[in-house]
Motif scaffolding. Structure first.
Motif, mmCIF file in Angstrom:
data_model
loop_
_atom_site.group_PDB
_atom_site.id
_atom_site.type_symbol
_atom_site.label_atom_id
_atom_site.label_comp_id
_atom_site.label_asym_id
_atom_site.label_seq_id
_atom_site.Cartn_x
_atom_site.Cartn_y
_atom_site.Cartn_z
ATOM 1 N N ALA A 132 0.842 -1.205 0.000
ATOM 2 C CA ALA A 132 0.000 0.000 0.000
ATOM 3 C C ALA A 132 0.875 1.252 0.000
ATOM 4 C CB ALA A 132 -0.925 -0.012 1.216
ATOM 5 N N LEU A 133 1.946 1.192 0.789
ATOM 6 C CA LEU A 133 2.870 2.325 0.871
ATOM 7 C C LEU A 133 3.576 2.545 -0.478
ATOM 8 C CD1 LEU A 133 4.299 4.422 2.665
ATOM 9 C CD2 LEU A 133 6.001 2.679 3.181
ATOM 10 N N LEU A 134 3.937 1.428 -1.094
ATOM 11 C CA LEU A 134 4.633 1.510 -2.381
ATOM 12 C C LEU A 134 3.829 2.322 -3.396
ATOM 13 C CD1 LEU A 134 6.922 0.573 -4.265
ATOM 14 C CD2 LEU A 134 5.569 -1.467 -4.757
ATOM 15 N N LYS A 135 2.535 2.066 -3.447
ATOM 16 C CA LYS A 135 1.673 2.797 -4.393
ATOM 17 C C LYS A 135 1.761 4.301 -4.152
ATOM 18 C CE LYS A 135 -1.809 -0.506 -5.711
ATOM 19 N NZ LYS A 135 -2.622 -1.238 -4.755
ATOM 20 N N ALA A 136 1.772 4.674 -2.871
ATOM 21 C CA ALA A 136 1.832 6.097 -2.537
ATOM 22 C C ALA A 136 3.179 6.694 -2.932
ATOM 23 C CB ALA A 136 1.584 6.282 -1.042
ATOM 24 N N ILE A 137 4.249 5.923 -2.722
ATOM 25 C CA ILE A 137 5.583 6.427 -3.061
ATOM 26 C C ILE A 137 5.729 6.592 -4.573
ATOM 27 C CG2 ILE A 137 8.045 5.808 -3.064
ATOM 28 C CD1 ILE A 137 7.710 4.681 -0.300
ATOM 29 N N GLU A 138 5.074 5.680 -5.312
ATOM 30 C CA GLU A 138 5.192 5.724 -6.774
ATOM 31 C C GLU A 138 4.406 6.873 -7.409
ATOM 32 O OE1 GLU A 138 3.955 1.735 -7.664
ATOM 33 O OE2 GLU A 138 5.934 1.272 -8.462
ATOM 34 N N GLU A 139 3.405 7.358 -6.686
ATOM 35 C CA GLU A 139 2.546 8.407 -7.248
ATOM 36 C C GLU A 139 3.350 9.693 -7.464
ATOM 37 O OE1 GLU A 139 -1.579 10.164 -5.700
ATOM 38 O OE2 GLU A 139 -1.306 8.012 -5.462
ATOM 39 N N PRO A 140 3.324 10.230 -8.692
ATOM 40 C CA PRO A 140 4.170 11.398 -8.959
ATOM 41 C C PRO A 140 3.520 12.712 -8.484
ATOM 42 C CG PRO A 140 3.039 10.718 -10.963
ATOM 43 C CD PRO A 140 2.588 9.776 -9.878
ATOM 44 N N GLY A 141 4.386 13.644 -8.127
ATOM 45 C CA GLY A 141 3.927 15.017 -7.892
ATOM 46 C C GLY A 141 3.047 15.251 -6.684
ATOM 47 N N THR A 142 3.162 14.436 -5.648
ATOM 48 C CA THR A 142 2.290 14.648 -4.494
ATOM 49 C C THR A 142 2.880 15.621 -3.473
ATOM 50 O OG1 THR A 142 3.252 12.780 -3.356
ATOM 51 C CG2 THR A 142 1.256 12.364 -4.639
ATOM 52 N N ARG A 143 4.122 15.970 -3.639
ATOM 53 C CA ARG A 143 4.815 16.861 -2.697
ATOM 54 C C ARG A 143 4.921 16.274 -1.297
ATOM 55 N NH1 ARG A 143 5.928 21.267 -5.091
ATOM 56 N NH2 ARG A 143 6.463 22.382 -3.197
ATOM 57 N N THR A 144 4.811 14.949 -1.213
ATOM 58 C CA THR A 144 5.045 14.282 0.073
ATOM 59 C C THR A 144 6.423 13.638 0.028
ATOM 60 O OG1 THR A 144 2.710 13.830 0.424
ATOM 61 C CG2 THR A 144 4.263 12.462 1.634
ATOM 62 N N VAL A 145 7.216 13.875 1.084
ATOM 63 C CA VAL A 145 8.544 13.272 1.176
ATOM 64 C C VAL A 145 8.480 12.127 2.183
ATOM 65 C CG1 VAL A 145 10.976 13.693 1.675
ATOM 66 C CG2 VAL A 145 9.569 15.542 0.776
ATOM 67 N N TRP A 146 8.925 10.952 1.770
ATOM 68 C CA TRP A 146 8.895 9.772 2.637
ATOM 69 C C TRP A 146 10.274 9.502 3.201
ATOM 70 C CZ3 TRP A 146 4.210 7.699 3.627
ATOM 71 C CH2 TRP A 146 3.162 8.061 2.762
ATOM 72 N N LEU A 147 10.387 9.473 4.538
ATOM 73 C CA LEU A 147 11.664 9.166 5.175
ATOM 74 C C LEU A 147 11.490 7.876 5.976
ATOM 75 C CD1 LEU A 147 12.544 12.761 6.490
ATOM 76 C CD2 LEU A 147 13.028 11.770 4.241
ATOM 77 N N LEU A 148 12.001 6.788 5.442
ATOM 78 C CA LEU A 148 11.823 5.485 6.078
ATOM 79 C C LEU A 148 13.087 5.112 6.853
ATOM 80 C CD1 LEU A 148 10.301 3.614 2.992
ATOM 81 C CD2 LEU A 148 9.128 5.044 4.672
ATOM 82 N N CYS A 149 12.915 4.521 8.022
ATOM 83 C CA CYS A 149 14.062 4.101 8.823
ATOM 84 C C CYS A 149 14.010 2.595 9.043
ATOM 85 C CB CYS A 149 14.067 4.790 10.189
ATOM 86 S SG CYS A 149 13.910 6.573 10.099
ATOM 87 N N ALA A 150 15.154 1.946 8.961
ATOM 88 C CA ALA A 150 15.218 0.498 9.183
ATOM 89 C C ALA A 150 16.647 0.133 9.573
ATOM 90 C CB ALA A 150 14.824 -0.253 7.914
#
Ligand SMILES: [Zn+2]
Length: 379
Positions: A132-150
């Motif tokens: 589900a997260l992948l779909k959101a990351i792939e969406e272009p131009g949303t102006r959301t920055v994803w910072l994942l920690c692992a």
């Protein structure tokens, strides 16, 4: 001028990259320096989530992360409308939680810049949540920055990590951790040196140990366990002691928090309201799973401490004594080293690492520790 990046101990190699990204982000466009998906990896305690939060602050701060303005402050405490910090208390992040998050971040950022989501435990995403997260990351131009920690790149789904820019944090040096404890936390030099050494670069753990006497005395008891494994009965006793102390330490920090959370929830619903009882039940269930996780983390920490005993024994057996971690136990370690064969020391360290793996896979903590202590009790 002060900066949110000042607190990232021993991570000079990534600060430059982050500062360039912040500068490039001002154009509002993606570029070679500024991308919308990042993965921060590093060993526990290296500060991967601190680095991600500092980056989030710098992205929304008008002064590139001054650390003092209201944007910087509210971003750090999850109070900023354009910054979401996802901290996981349970063992996994489920797809429902991700869907809910995605509806929250679907709006354009309120201040016109970027919206930033920091996910502290991306390794705990279930497979469907990750998709589900992948779909959101792939969406272009949303102006959301994803910072994942692992912890490592392997803990993140390949499809996700291939879309992210990767930053690897380092374990800070003994000297760097000691300096932070002395200069930032006002801890006496002798104590700072001890805490930094036995915490092996884990800044949070070092500070906790340096400022908490009961934690130090528990650690002392744990570190004596390898010396008390004269019989099988003693091995079982040692396992019980380890689990008891770890449970006590975990409960101490969670009891107070649990109570506060329930109070807050009841306040929100109004005492005696029908919806409240159900919500409290849900919360109690979550708290229980968090408590289980905290006990496991606490046992894992104790096992890592015990591993440093055998690591020191091996150092002495191989003639390298200058880098000893537990200098306060030098005599006991030297005696142990001379009365036990070197090859068995390696087997014992492996046994501890096996126990940690089993623990992470949800085996019963006491049984795991008993099996371990029996292996450590062998000459
Ligand atoms: Zn600021």
């Amino acid at each position: 001028m002060s900066s949110v990046f000042d607190d990232l101990v021993g991570q000079e190699h990534i600060i430059d990259i982050l500062q360039k990204a912040v500068a490039a982000s001002r154009t509002g466009e993606e570029s070679q320096e500024m991308t919308h998906a990042w993965v921060f990896t590093g060993p526990p305690g290296s500060g991967r989530s601190s680095a991600a939060v500092a980056f989030a602050q710098a992205l929304i701060c008008p002064n590139n992360g001054c650390g003092t303005c209201s944007d910087c402050n509210s971003a750090k405490t999850s109070g900023h409308p354009d910054v979401e910090i996802i901290r996981t208390e349970g063992l996994s992040i489920k797809v429902e939680e991700i869907r809910e998050l995605l509806t929250r971040v679907a709006w354009a950022p309120s201040m016109g810049g970027w919206r930033v989501v920091v996910m502290e435990d991306a390794d705990r995403l279930t497979e469907s949540a990750a998709n589900a997260l992948l779909k959101a990351i792939e969406e272009p131009g949303t102006r959301t920055v994803w910072l994942l920690c692992a912890p490592t790149l392997h803990d993140v789904l390949p499809t996700i990590r291939s879309r992210c820019r990767h930053l690897q944090l380092r374990t800070p040096s003994l000297q760097a951790v000691t300096n932070v404890l002395i200069n930032r936390d006002n801890i006496a030099p002798g104590m700072a040196d001890f805490a930094a050494r036995v915490s092996q670069g884990h800044i949070g753990r070092a500070k906790y140990l340096a400022t908490n006497e009961s934690v130090r005395s528990n650690r002392k008891i744990i570190m004596q366990l390898p010396l008390q494994l004269g019989s099988l009965a003693a091995a079982f006793q040692a396992a019980q002691t380890l689990v008891d102390l770890a449970t006590q330490e975990a409960n101490e920090s969670s009891d107070e928090r649990d109570e506060k959370e329930i109070e807050k929830l009841q306040e929100a619903y109004g005492k005696g309201a029908t919806g409240g009882a159900k919500a409290v039940k849900e919360l109690e269930k979550e708290q229980k799973s968090r408590a289980t996780r905290m006990v496991r983390d606490s046992i894992d920490g104790a096992l890592l401490d015990i591993a440093t005993f055998y690591r020191d024994v091996m150092m002495v057996q191989s003639g390298a004594t200058e880098s000893m971690i537990n200098t306060d136990m030098r005599e006991q370690i030297e005696n142990y080293a001379s009365s036990h064969p070197t090859h068995s020391t390696i087997l014992k360290i492996n046994a501890i690492m096996d126990a940690r793996t089993n623990l992470a896979q949800n085996t019963a903590p006491l049984v795991t520790c008993e099996a371990l202590m029996c292996r450590l009790a062998k000459p």
